[in-house]
Design a protein around this motif. Structure first.
Motif, short mmCIF file in Angstrom:
data_model
loop_
_atom_site.label_atom_id
_atom_site.label_comp_id
_atom_site.label_asym_id
_atom_site.label_seq_id
_atom_site.Cartn_x
_atom_site.Cartn_y
_atom_site.Cartn_z
N SER A 67 -16.20 -14.07 2.00
CA SER A 67 -15.56 -15.04 1.01
C SER A 67 -14.23 -15.27 1.28
CB SER A 67 -14.98 -14.10 -0.77
OG SER A 67 -14.34 -13.18 -0.68
N GLY A 68 -13.08 -14.24 1.62
CA GLY A 68 -11.69 -14.60 1.84
C GLY A 68 -11.28 -14.14 1.47
N GLY A 69 -11.48 -13.35 0.07
CA GLY A 69 -11.08 -12.37 -1.11
C GLY A 69 -10.37 -11.37 -0.18
N LEU A 70 -10.09 -10.88 -1.27
CA LEU A 70 -9.47 -9.29 -1.28
C LEU A 70 -10.65 -7.83 -0.63
CD1 LEU A 70 -7.42 -6.90 -1.58
CD2 LEU A 70 -7.25 -6.64 -3.82
N GLU A 117 -6.71 -1.26 -2.61
CA GLU A 117 -7.30 -2.03 -1.03
C GLU A 117 -6.22 -2.75 -0.57
OE1 GLU A 117 -10.70 -4.33 -2.29
OE2 GLU A 117 -10.73 -3.93 -4.00
N VAL A 118 -4.96 -3.42 -0.77
CA VAL A 118 -3.82 -3.86 -0.94
C VAL A 118 -2.71 -2.76 0.38
CG1 VAL A 118 -1.33 -4.90 -1.31
CG2 VAL A 118 -3.74 -5.34 -2.64
N TRP A 138 -1.82 -11.07 -2.10
CA TRP A 138 -3.11 -10.83 -3.17
C TRP A 138 -2.84 -11.18 -3.92
CZ3 TRP A 138 -6.80 -10.79 0.72
CH2 TRP A 138 -6.64 -10.57 2.09
N GLU A 139 -2.29 -12.54 -4.57
CA GLU A 139 -2.37 -12.40 -6.28
C GLU A 139 -3.39 -12.78 -6.73
OE1 GLU A 139 -0.74 -15.95 -8.64
OE2 GLU A 139 -0.01 -15.98 -6.46
#
Length: 400
Positions: free
Chosen positions: A12-15, A158-159, A171-172
């Motif tokens: 999905s491209g998210g975190l 994760e970040v 990664w807001e």
């Protein structure tokens, strides 16, 4: 030629899926391929942005799998035929598309000869079950890898991991989680984690901008929604066109509360103007064109169909059996439905159909009986009362 094992990651491209992409390559040594599945939720710019994200993460190969037409033909069409609303509220906007996304991922994993399939679901939601169910049926030989679920990672962990591996970006976390597709958009936020708070106006993706009432005609052919105001489209385009017209009125918004697959209660907002109008209009047209027992058994089977779809059991053969029944009931469900749109509400005004059972010459309800006499009704009523009369008399005797 690479000797590395190959994994296909639903991306999905998210975190979460970005973490999965790096972790699978760095910690597990996989050659990582990614795929996103288009079920109506991407525009061209978003597709390009997602491909760029995959490239920046060092993905071996990224693809967009477009199954929008298949989603309609094998899923949405039957949800319309069945007037499916989960708990009488929710048109399965996200749950239905997840099944088709999982099927597309499994098929592509086989096509590229993947050794494993990965997804970024957590251990707290429905999607983990939907994806795993489909993968276990369609690709039982492949390992299913779910780093976020298995490692119980926090967002901060994760970040930090991504930063340590050279992926340093903002990664807001969005205040609201939005999932958009052809059959509606889900909206989740702090309010939907409570039992009493509604979503504020700013949470809804589409703003209420239409002010003037508008009357429209929806066209159905053998149960399928095919046109608006005399203009005929293919069904997928018809849904999109209706969404453009109706969503600025703020109709089709609601909050669904239901039982999740994993046994806890869940609450989510959704915005589904076209699906709600189509289902309600189709249901009204059926009331005019189908018989009593057709309507009754359709309701029973459609509720079952919706439950199985919601819980990811789309591949069960009984779903094909129900689809056959639903499709057979639609032969006479053709005509127009007249709707009035106003800000935050809509009104079903009526229908026009060659198959309208109200337009018969046998009688008009409450007005005139043309095909029977008063004596016919007296005899019919007497026979109809027999079973109740017998039961009442026997029970009276036994209670004396």
């Amino acid at each position: 030629m690479s000797n590395k094992k190959k994994v296909l990651l639903a991306f999905s491209g998210g975190l979460d899926t970005s973490y999965c992409a790096i972790w699978l390559a760095k910690e597990k040594g996989y050659e990582v391929h990614t795929a996103a599945v288009h079920t109506g939720g991407f525009n061209e710019a978003e597709e390009k942005a997602l491909a760029e994200k995959a490239k920046n993460l060092g993905i071996k190969n990224h693809v967009m799998l477009n199954v929008e037409e298949e989603f309609y033909e094998k899923g949405i069409k039957y949800l319309i035929f069945g007037n499916v609303l989960k708990n009488h509220t929710y048109p399965l906007s996200v749950s239905a598309e997840r099944v088709f996304q999982a099927v597309a991922i499994a098929e592509y994993a086989k096509e590229i000869g993947a050794d494993a399939i990965a997804h970024g679901s957590t251990g707290a939601g429905n999607d983990q079950v939907r994806f795993d169910l489909v993968f276990n049926v369609m690709a039982p030989e492949m390992e299913i890898i779910t780093p976020i679920r298995d490692q119980k990672l926090s967002r901060e962990e994760e970040v930090e991991y991504l930063q340590q591996n050279g992926i340093d970006q903002e990664w807001e976390k969005a205040k609201y989680s939005i999932n958009k597709g052809l059959w509606g958009t889900s909206v989740g936020g702090a309010e939907t984690l409570t039992s009493h708070l509604g979503l504020p106006e700013g949470a809804w993706p589409t703003k209420v901008s239409a002010k003037e009432p508008k009357t429209i005609e929806l066209h159905f052919e053998n149960g399928e929604f095919v046109g608006i105001d005399g203009q005929i489209f293919d069904p997928v385009q018809a849904i999109k066109e209706l969404e453009k017209i109706a969503s600025p009125y703020g109709v089709g918004r609601d909050i669904h509360v239901g039982d999740t697959i994993i046994g806890i209660k869940g609450r989510v907002g959704f915005e589904a103007a076209a699906p709600m109008l189509i289902i309600k209009a189709h249901q009204l047209l059926e009331k005019h064109t189908l018989g009593k027992w057709q309507l009754y058994w359709k309701d029973q089977l459609a509720e079952w169909y919706g439950m199985l779809m919601h819980e990811g059991q789309y591949l069960d053969p009984v779903m094909r059996n129900i689809e056959t029944f639903l499709e057979d009931t639609q032969k006479n469900v053709s005509g127009k439905v007249f709707l009035k749109l106003e800000p935050r509400r809509f009104e079903l005004q009526g229908i026009e159909s060659e198959n309208d059972l109200m337009a018969s010459n046998f009688g008009q309800y409450g007005e005139m009986n043309n095909a029977w006499s008063g004596e016919d009704v007296k005899g019919f009523t007497k026979i109809l009362a027999n079973s109740m009369l017998i039961q009442q008399k026997v029970q009276e005797q036994n209670n004396d």
